[in-house]
Design a protein around this motif. Structure first.
Motif, mmCIF file in Angstrom:
data_model
loop_
_atom_site.group_PDB
_atom_site.id
_atom_site.type_symbol
_atom_site.label_atom_id
_atom_site.label_comp_id
_atom_site.label_asym_id
_atom_site.label_seq_id
_atom_site.Cartn_x
_atom_site.Cartn_y
_atom_site.Cartn_z
ATOM 1 N N SER A 240 -8.918 3.474 -5.212
ATOM 2 C CA SER A 240 -7.809 4.364 -5.524
ATOM 3 C C SER A 240 -7.103 3.937 -6.806
ATOM 4 O O SER A 240 -6.272 3.032 -6.794
ATOM 5 C CB SER A 240 -6.802 4.404 -4.364
ATOM 6 O OG SER A 240 -5.678 5.180 -4.724
ATOM 7 N N MET B 6 -7.426 13.619 -5.807
ATOM 8 C CA MET B 6 -6.532 13.868 -4.685
ATOM 9 C C MET B 6 -5.813 15.192 -4.900
ATOM 10 O O MET B 6 -5.183 15.406 -5.935
ATOM 11 C CB MET B 6 -5.511 12.754 -4.517
ATOM 12 C CG MET B 6 -4.728 12.869 -3.210
ATOM 13 S SD MET B 6 -3.474 11.586 -2.998
ATOM 14 C CE MET B 6 -2.128 12.281 -3.947
ATOM 15 N N SER C 176 -7.733 -0.313 -2.524
ATOM 16 C CA SER C 176 -6.706 -0.140 -3.556
ATOM 17 C C SER C 176 -6.219 -1.515 -4.024
ATOM 18 O O SER C 176 -5.290 -1.613 -4.809
ATOM 19 C CB SER C 176 -5.535 0.689 -3.031
ATOM 20 O OG SER C 176 -4.935 0.075 -1.905
ATOM 21 N N ASN D 290 -15.059 3.179 -2.694
ATOM 22 C CA ASN D 290 -14.132 4.132 -3.299
ATOM 23 C C ASN D 290 -12.831 3.402 -3.590
ATOM 24 O O ASN D 290 -12.193 2.879 -2.674
ATOM 25 C CB ASN D 290 -13.890 5.304 -2.338
ATOM 26 C CG ASN D 290 -12.954 6.351 -2.908
ATOM 27 O OD1 ASN D 290 -11.885 6.058 -3.418
ATOM 28 N ND2 ASN D 290 -13.345 7.617 -2.774
ATOM 29 N N THR E 31 -10.978 7.286 -7.274
ATOM 30 C CA THR E 31 -10.064 8.338 -6.830
ATOM 31 C C THR E 31 -8.823 8.362 -7.710
ATOM 32 O O THR E 31 -8.192 7.326 -7.933
ATOM 33 C CB THR E 31 -9.660 8.137 -5.364
ATOM 34 O OG1 THR E 31 -10.821 8.319 -4.533
ATOM 35 C CG2 THR E 31 -8.608 9.154 -4.938
ATOM 36 N N SER F 32 -4.984 5.756 -8.196
ATOM 37 C CA SER F 32 -3.608 6.235 -8.020
ATOM 38 C C SER F 32 -2.690 5.152 -7.472
ATOM 39 O O SER F 32 -1.490 5.150 -7.759
ATOM 40 C CB SER F 32 -3.592 7.440 -7.083
ATOM 41 O OG SER F 32 -4.459 8.445 -7.539
ATOM 42 N N ASN F 33 -3.237 4.231 -6.688
ATOM 43 C CA ASN F 33 -2.436 3.159 -6.108
ATOM 44 C C ASN F 33 -2.382 1.911 -6.975
ATOM 45 O O ASN F 33 -1.354 1.229 -7.019
ATOM 46 C CB ASN F 33 -2.966 2.788 -4.722
ATOM 47 C CG ASN F 33 -2.716 3.860 -3.692
ATOM 48 O OD1 ASN F 33 -3.570 4.704 -3.456
ATOM 49 N ND2 ASN F 33 -1.544 3.848 -3.079
#
Length: 342
Positions: A197, A318, A179, A195, A230, A199-200
């Motif tokens: 993130s 998620m 992230s 992978n 993600t 979202s972060n």
């Protein structure tokens, strides 16, 4: 490079959220129903996160969750998103995932995280050593893990005669999680999947994933880059319904950012009636870019643009719904929109 004409693959990240009025038993049943549904719908993989000492999540042992899900599904890949290495012995991780690979050949993923996924006191309880909590030895753990999997310790290494599992090496697909800019270097240099993130860190996602693809170094563990983005995503047939369904995760994230992380995951009714404080409203606005919300038509366009820019052909979603029926319907809509069974 362009991915415009490639089919987008979809996957799920389950963090084991306990919904209000439910318990651990029902949460696990929900997870099993969900993974069986997306298996039938043609999703690519289903991962379980690792979190400790939380009031709202039960996914403390991804390897156990993987075994549980893989035993009740047919085709979908199942894995960890991820095993947080500071909490574990590399040998034990290799033993567990080698056994899983032996049980469910070519269906197991090992996602690896560099953080603990918990608070310092819980990290101490997991590792039983204050020195281990204070030190950062992930690079050494990581190299041990890969050497145990490949059985290629130097002859003079003290672990060279330790056999994690009898017979040939049983190696799952290995992914680094990231992230920030830290985890990607391990994936690049060892030829692993990666992978990231969104979202972060939405602002870092595109440059980091492009960097991974551009500098990837093939290895015995991976001959070509495998990148996953993600996202936290809420969708429905209409914009209005999607915004309504996003209420609980918006409120939950705002509470986390304002220090109220131990409250239960909100219901739809609670979220729709909640009056945000000034601090919560500020946090809500800050979180807007981390969350992708919209009708299935809107989501389809957003994902196609985002994955093209990031140069990935797989999105991991998620699980963030407070209503299981809405969750199932969203995955059916996504499977149809992206022709997952096509």
């Amino acid at each position: 490079m362009t991915l415009k004409h490639k089919n987008l693959k979809l996957s799920i990240l389950d963090i084991g959220t306990v919904l209000q009025g439910q318990d651990a038993n029902q949460t696990l049943k929900n997870a099993l129903e969900r993974v069986q549904l997306v298996d039938e719908l043609g999703f690519t993989r289903y991962w379980f996160a690792e979190h400790h000492n939380t009031l709202n999540q039960v996914s403390t042992s991804p390897d156990l969750m993987v075994a549980y899900a893989a035993a009740h599904t047919k085709d979908i890949r199942v894995g960890s998103g991820g095993i947080m290495m500071p909490n574990h012995s590399p040998l034990k991780v290799v033993e567990n995932f080698s056994l899983l690979e032996a049980m469910y050949t070519s269906r197991i993923d090992l996602g690896i995280g560099r953080a603990t996924g918990t608070d310092p006191l819980t990290a101490y309880a997991l590792r039983r050593s204050q020195e281990a909590v204070r030190s950062y030895n992930f690079p050494e753990q990581f190299q041990e893990l890969l050497a145990f999997f490949q059985k290629n310790f130097p002859a003079d290494h003290p672990f060279s005669n330790i056999t994690p599992i009898v017979g040939d090496s049983l190696i799952p697909d290995i992914y680094m999680l990231g992230s920030t800019t830290g985890g990607v270097e391990f994936a690049i240099n060892e030829g692993l999947g990666f992978n990231f993130s969104y979202s972060n860190s939405p602002q870092l996602a595109i440059p980091v994933l492009r960097d991974y693809r551009n500098r990837f170094k093939p290895s015995p563990l991976g001959t070509e880059p495998k990148a996953i983005l993600t996202v936290t995503l809420i969708t429905a047939e209409t914009e209005e319904e999607a915004q309504y369904l996003a209420g609980p995760i918006e409120l939950y994230n705002a509470r986390i950012r304002t220090g109220n992380m131990y409250l239960p995951f909100p219901t739809l009714k609670e979220a729709s009636e909640h009056v945000y404080s000034d601090d919560e409203e500020y946090a809500r606005k800050l979180n807007k870019s981390n969350l992708i919300v919209g009708s299935i038509a809107t989501i389809s366009e957003k994902l196609r643009v985002l994955t093209e820019e990031a140069q990935v052909d797989e999105v991991m979603i998620m699980e963030a719904y407070s209503n299981t029926a809405a969750s199932h319907q969203a995955y059916r809509l996504l499977a149809k929109e992206f022709n997952l069974k096509g």
